[in-house]
Design an enzyme around this catalytic site. Sequence first.
Site, PDB file in Angstrom:
ATOM      1  CE1 TYR A 175       0.813   1.653   4.229  1.00  0.00           C
ATOM      2  CE2 TYR A 175       1.092  -0.719   4.404  1.00  0.00           C
ATOM      3  CZ  TYR A 175       1.308   0.545   4.886  1.00  0.00           C
ATOM      4  OH  TYR A 175       2.033   0.720   6.045  1.00  0.00           O
TER       5      TYR A 175
ATOM      6  CG  PHE B 241       0.354   9.384   5.369  1.00  0.00           C
ATOM      7  CD1 PHE B 241       0.098   8.119   5.875  1.00  0.00           C
ATOM      8  CD2 PHE B 241      -0.623  10.018   4.621  1.00  0.00           C
ATOM      9  CE1 PHE B 241      -1.102   7.486   5.630  1.00  0.00           C
ATOM     10  CE2 PHE B 241      -1.839   9.397   4.374  1.00  0.00           C
ATOM     11  CZ  PHE B 241      -2.082   8.121   4.880  1.00  0.00           C
ATOM     12  CG  ASP B 242       3.029   3.946   6.194  1.00  0.00           C
ATOM     13  OD1 ASP B 242       4.228   3.671   5.969  1.00  0.00           O
ATOM     14  OD2 ASP B 242       2.286   3.232   6.891  1.00  0.00           O
TER      15      ASP B 242
ATOM     16  CB  ILE C  29      -8.626   3.234   9.867  1.00  0.00           C
ATOM     17  CG1 ILE C  29      -8.060   2.995   8.469  1.00  0.00           C
ATOM     18  CG2 ILE C  29      -7.608   3.911  10.764  1.00  0.00           C
ATOM     19  CD1 ILE C  29      -7.644   4.253   7.733  1.00  0.00           C
TER      20      ILE C  29
ATOM     21  CE1 TYR D  48      -4.767   5.833  12.175  1.00  0.00           C
ATOM     22  CE2 TYR D  48      -4.805   6.760   9.959  1.00  0.00           C
ATOM     23  CZ  TYR D  48      -4.398   5.779  10.836  1.00  0.00           C
ATOM     24  OH  TYR D  48      -3.631   4.726  10.392  1.00  0.00           O
TER      25      TYR D  48
ATOM     26  CG  PHE E  42      -4.669   4.199   2.312  1.00  0.00           C
ATOM     27  CD1 PHE E  42      -3.396   3.935   2.798  1.00  0.00           C
ATOM     28  CD2 PHE E  42      -5.566   4.869   3.128  1.00  0.00           C
ATOM     29  CE1 PHE E  42      -3.024   4.340   4.069  1.00  0.00           C
ATOM     30  CE2 PHE E  42      -5.200   5.277   4.405  1.00  0.00           C
ATOM     31  CZ  PHE E  42      -3.927   5.009   4.872  1.00  0.00           C
TER      32      PHE E  42
END
Length: 286
Positions: A207, A217-218, A235, A261, A277
Amino acid sequence: MASASFSNIDAAKKKKKNETKEVAVKQPVVLTTSSDSLSYATGFAVTNGLMPYVQQQLGVDTAYMADFIQGFNEAVAGMNDKRQKARMAGMQIAEQVTNRMLANVQRELTDAPDSIVTSLFYRGFTDVLTNDTTIFTMASAEKLQQEKMQVNKKAKAKKLRKAGRDFLAENGKKPGIITTPSGLQYEVLKQGDGAVPQTTDKVKVHYEGRLIDGTVFDSSIKRGEPAVFGLNQVIKGWTEGLSLMPVGSKWRLYIPQELGYGDRQAGQIPPYSALIFDVELLGIEK
């Protein structure tokens, strides 16, 4: 022209004189006793690994090592000098305050109505140290600071919620975007033909996560290592999205903050952020 030439000659002489002076200051090392040799060797050896730390952690440019050494020698010479010790402590605290406290507050105020004026921040800091309460007492300063930060936090949250809602409203109109009753949106980039995981299953995925402004961010893809987790441990947007995906699929999930979040700060993810995502379902772990 002549005066410029003389000026250059004088500058060159001055530079050469300074260089000669610097070389002259450095005295040759004389090792007479065993203790002399041990002392020098130990001082030499303890610098192993220092240069990367000085460059990367302290931000020192190696072109200015002469200044670094001068500062080091002055600090060593002034270890027992109270004034020098106070100056050194002040410089250490200045670095900590700037890189930690100030940086944290500035980060909190990103995209907020207010911002920090650094000169006034530092002035407020130093006025406390001289007991100057002309403008604030500690109690009144803390009260105002907390109230202002709370107001900015709410304003920032409102702005982020609106940005997320507006983005998803427009995104939902695009061809190929499917919106579920919960508000989750997804786009099929590649449709697999494997099994569809249950919410109680453990899955293996690749991902990449982004904010709606494109900030990554990731990313397990960049790390080169797929992630494995239970679908009931993530989540809500992920739980719902992946429980619709057949193995072998790659989907783009658009997750509203209510399914993300919410009001929590999660690493680089600000509170109330809508998320994007790209997720590839590699398998279901047995």
